[in-house]
Design a protein around this motif. Structure first.
Motif, PDB file in Angstrom:
ATOM      1  N   THR A  34       0.807  -1.219   0.000  1.00  0.00           N
ATOM      2  CA  THR A  34       0.000   0.000   0.000  1.00  0.00           C
ATOM      3  C   THR A  34       0.842   1.272   0.000  1.00  0.00           C
ATOM      4  OG1 THR A  34      -0.136  -0.118   2.405  1.00  0.00           O
ATOM      5  CG2 THR A  34      -1.968  -1.068   1.151  1.00  0.00           C
ATOM      6  N   LYS A  35       1.993   1.230   0.587  1.00  0.00           N
ATOM      7  CA  LYS A  35       2.797   2.452   0.728  1.00  0.00           C
ATOM      8  C   LYS A  35       3.762   2.619  -0.447  1.00  0.00           C
ATOM      9  CE  LYS A  35       2.687   2.620   5.768  1.00  0.00           C
ATOM     10  NZ  LYS A  35       1.317   2.280   5.767  1.00  0.00           N
ATOM     11  N   ASN A  36       3.981   3.870  -0.831  1.00  0.00           N
ATOM     12  CA  ASN A  36       4.891   4.197  -1.920  1.00  0.00           C
ATOM     13  C   ASN A  36       6.282   3.638  -1.639  1.00  0.00           C
ATOM     14  OD1 ASN A  36       5.949   5.329  -4.212  1.00  0.00           O
ATOM     15  ND2 ASN A  36       6.151   7.362  -3.345  1.00  0.00           N
ATOM     16  N   LYS A  37       6.700   3.680  -0.389  1.00  0.00           N
ATOM     17  CA  LYS A  37       8.012   3.172   0.007  1.00  0.00           C
ATOM     18  C   LYS A  37       8.142   1.678  -0.306  1.00  0.00           C
ATOM     19  CE  LYS A  37       8.953   2.645   4.428  1.00  0.00           C
ATOM     20  NZ  LYS A  37       9.264   2.913   5.837  1.00  0.00           N
ATOM     21  N   GLU A  38       7.075   0.912  -0.101  1.00  0.00           N
ATOM     22  CA  GLU A  38       7.101  -0.522  -0.387  1.00  0.00           C
ATOM     23  C   GLU A  38       7.215  -0.772  -1.892  1.00  0.00           C
ATOM     24  OE1 GLU A  38       4.235  -1.770   3.369  1.00  0.00           O
ATOM     25  OE2 GLU A  38       3.361  -1.518   1.380  1.00  0.00           O
ATOM     26  N   PHE A  39       6.462  -0.013  -2.682  1.00  0.00           N
ATOM     27  CA  PHE A  39       6.541  -0.150  -4.137  1.00  0.00           C
ATOM     28  C   PHE A  39       7.941   0.190  -4.636  1.00  0.00           C
ATOM     29  CE2 PHE A  39       1.975  -0.145  -3.847  1.00  0.00           C
ATOM     30  CZ  PHE A  39       1.548  -0.836  -4.959  1.00  0.00           C
ATOM     31  N   ARG A  40       8.501   1.299  -4.122  1.00  0.00           N
ATOM     32  CA  ARG A  40       9.838   1.715  -4.570  1.00  0.00           C
ATOM     33  C   ARG A  40      10.888   0.675  -4.241  1.00  0.00           C
ATOM     34  NH1 ARG A  40      11.316   6.787  -2.030  1.00  0.00           N
ATOM     35  NH2 ARG A  40       9.542   6.457  -0.681  1.00  0.00           N
ATOM     36  N   ALA A  41      10.767   0.020  -3.085  1.00  0.00           N
ATOM     37  CA  ALA A  41      11.728  -1.018  -2.708  1.00  0.00           C
ATOM     38  C   ALA A  41      11.668  -2.196  -3.685  1.00  0.00           C
ATOM     39  CB  ALA A  41      11.447  -1.503  -1.285  1.00  0.00           C
ATOM     40  N   VAL A  42      10.464  -2.572  -4.094  1.00  0.00           N
ATOM     41  CA  VAL A  42      10.326  -3.681  -5.043  1.00  0.00           C
ATOM     42  C   VAL A  42      10.887  -3.284  -6.405  1.00  0.00           C
ATOM     43  CG1 VAL A  42       8.706  -5.229  -6.206  1.00  0.00           C
ATOM     44  CG2 VAL A  42       8.344  -4.635  -3.812  1.00  0.00           C
ATOM     45  N   TYR A  43      10.595  -2.053  -6.847  1.00  0.00           N
ATOM     46  CA  TYR A  43      11.132  -1.584  -8.126  1.00  0.00           C
ATOM     47  C   TYR A  43      12.661  -1.544  -8.106  1.00  0.00           C
ATOM     48  CZ  TYR A  43       6.471   0.093  -9.491  1.00  0.00           C
ATOM     49  OH  TYR A  43       5.153   0.189  -9.818  1.00  0.00           O
ATOM     50  N   LYS A  44      13.226  -1.065  -7.008  1.00  0.00           N
ATOM     51  CA  LYS A  44      14.669  -0.848  -6.934  1.00  0.00           C
ATOM     52  C   LYS A  44      15.456  -2.150  -6.745  1.00  0.00           C
ATOM     53  CE  LYS A  44      18.119   1.941  -4.572  1.00  0.00           C
ATOM     54  NZ  LYS A  44      18.368   2.958  -3.549  1.00  0.00           N
ATOM     55  N   HIS A  45      14.986  -3.015  -5.851  1.00  0.00           N
ATOM     56  CA  HIS A  45      15.763  -4.204  -5.493  1.00  0.00           C
ATOM     57  C   HIS A  45      15.219  -5.500  -6.094  1.00  0.00           C
ATOM     58  CE1 HIS A  45      17.961  -1.711  -2.707  1.00  0.00           C
ATOM     59  NE2 HIS A  45      16.823  -1.336  -2.131  1.00  0.00           N
ATOM     60  N   GLY A  46      14.023  -5.452  -6.655  1.00  0.00           N
ATOM     61  CA  GLY A  46      13.416  -6.665  -7.203  1.00  0.00           C
ATOM     62  C   GLY A  46      13.855  -6.945  -8.625  1.00  0.00           C
ATOM     63  N   LYS A  47      13.460  -8.105  -9.114  1.00  0.00           N
ATOM     64  CA  LYS A  47      13.779  -8.504 -10.484  1.00  0.00           C
ATOM     65  C   LYS A  47      12.521  -8.336 -11.333  1.00  0.00           C
ATOM     66  CE  LYS A  47      15.915 -12.178 -13.152  1.00  0.00           C
ATOM     67  NZ  LYS A  47      16.075 -11.285 -14.254  1.00  0.00           N
ATOM     68  N   SER A  68       0.993  -8.255  -2.676  1.00  0.00           N
ATOM     69  CA  SER A  68       0.866  -7.851  -4.078  1.00  0.00           C
ATOM     70  C   SER A  68       0.480  -6.389  -4.175  1.00  0.00           C
ATOM     71  CB  SER A  68      -0.212  -8.670  -4.776  1.00  0.00           C
ATOM     72  OG  SER A  68       0.108 -10.024  -4.740  1.00  0.00           O
ATOM     73  N   GLY A  69       0.985  -5.727  -5.200  1.00  0.00           N
ATOM     74  CA  GLY A  69       0.602  -4.366  -5.507  1.00  0.00           C
ATOM     75  C   GLY A  69       0.324  -4.271  -7.001  1.00  0.00           C
ATOM     76  N   PHE A  70      -0.579  -3.374  -7.367  1.00  0.00           N
ATOM     77  CA  PHE A  70      -0.990  -3.241  -8.768  1.00  0.00           C
ATOM     78  C   PHE A  70      -0.885  -1.779  -9.162  1.00  0.00           C
ATOM     79  CE2 PHE A  70      -3.221  -6.648  -6.683  1.00  0.00           C
ATOM     80  CZ  PHE A  70      -2.990  -7.718  -7.519  1.00  0.00           C
ATOM     81  N   THR A  71      -0.244  -1.509 -10.299  1.00  0.00           N
ATOM     82  CA  THR A  71      -0.158  -0.138 -10.782  1.00  0.00           C
ATOM     83  C   THR A  71      -0.632  -0.082 -12.228  1.00  0.00           C
ATOM     84  OG1 THR A  71       2.139  -0.379 -11.469  1.00  0.00           O
ATOM     85  CG2 THR A  71       1.772   0.469  -9.276  1.00  0.00           C
ATOM     86  N   VAL A  72      -1.422   0.940 -12.501  1.00  0.00           N
ATOM     87  CA  VAL A  72      -1.933   1.179 -13.841  1.00  0.00           C
ATOM     88  C   VAL A  72      -1.734   2.663 -14.109  1.00  0.00           C
ATOM     89  CG1 VAL A  72      -3.902   0.960 -15.378  1.00  0.00           C
ATOM     90  CG2 VAL A  72      -3.676  -0.594 -13.442  1.00  0.00           C
TER      91      VAL A  72
END
Length: 140
Positions: A34-47, A68-72
């Motif tokens: 839900t938090k922007n910080k969580e999304f950014r961590a997945v974008y930055k460190h995830g595959k 899970s997070g969903f972005t459109v």
């Protein structure tokens, strides 16, 4: 059960059941990022696993819960179209959840061309990306 709302008391119907956070028949809990910080961590460190209509970002985590997070993005279309696409991807996620391994943060990004295809095409692409990422269990 008695609920109080806006100064009035009312009773819930006896058939109202609390919402489960677990997909039926699975050991995988479904939670949301839900938090922007969580999304950014997945974008930055995830595959990232890129498909024709969707992009999947995966980040392993120590907990036994898959979030899970969903972005459109706005390029997908007006709000009605964006919400439709988000609901389709969430529904496909719910169907595939019993076959997933636990312990990951997932972010789904819907690409603009996804508007042109139906639910089953999106579901099959999600399944393919899960398989590519190695997240499906043998029964999934």
């Amino acid at each position: 059960m008695v609920m109080i709302g806006r100064g009035r008391k009312f009773e819930l119907a006896p058939f109202v059941v609390p919402v489960e956070t677990k997909a039926k028949g699975s050991g995988v809990d479904m939670e949301r990022l839900t938090k922007n910080k969580e999304f950014r961590a997945v974008y930055k460190h995830g595959k990232a696993y890129v498909g024709r209509y969707l992009v999947l970002y995966v980040l392993p985590r120590p907990a036994a819960v898959t979030r899970s997070g969903f972005t459109v993005g706005k390029k997908v279309g007006i709000a009605v179209k964006r919400n439709l696409m988000r609901r389709r991807v969430q529904a496909a996620q719910r169907q595939l959840l019993p076959g997933l391994q636990a312990g990951y943060d997932l972010v789904w990004v819907v690409r603009p061309r996804a508007v042109t295809v139906g639910f089953w095409v999106l579901r099959e692409e999600m399944k393919r990306l899960y398989r590519q990422a190695g997240l499906l269990t043998p029964r999934g």
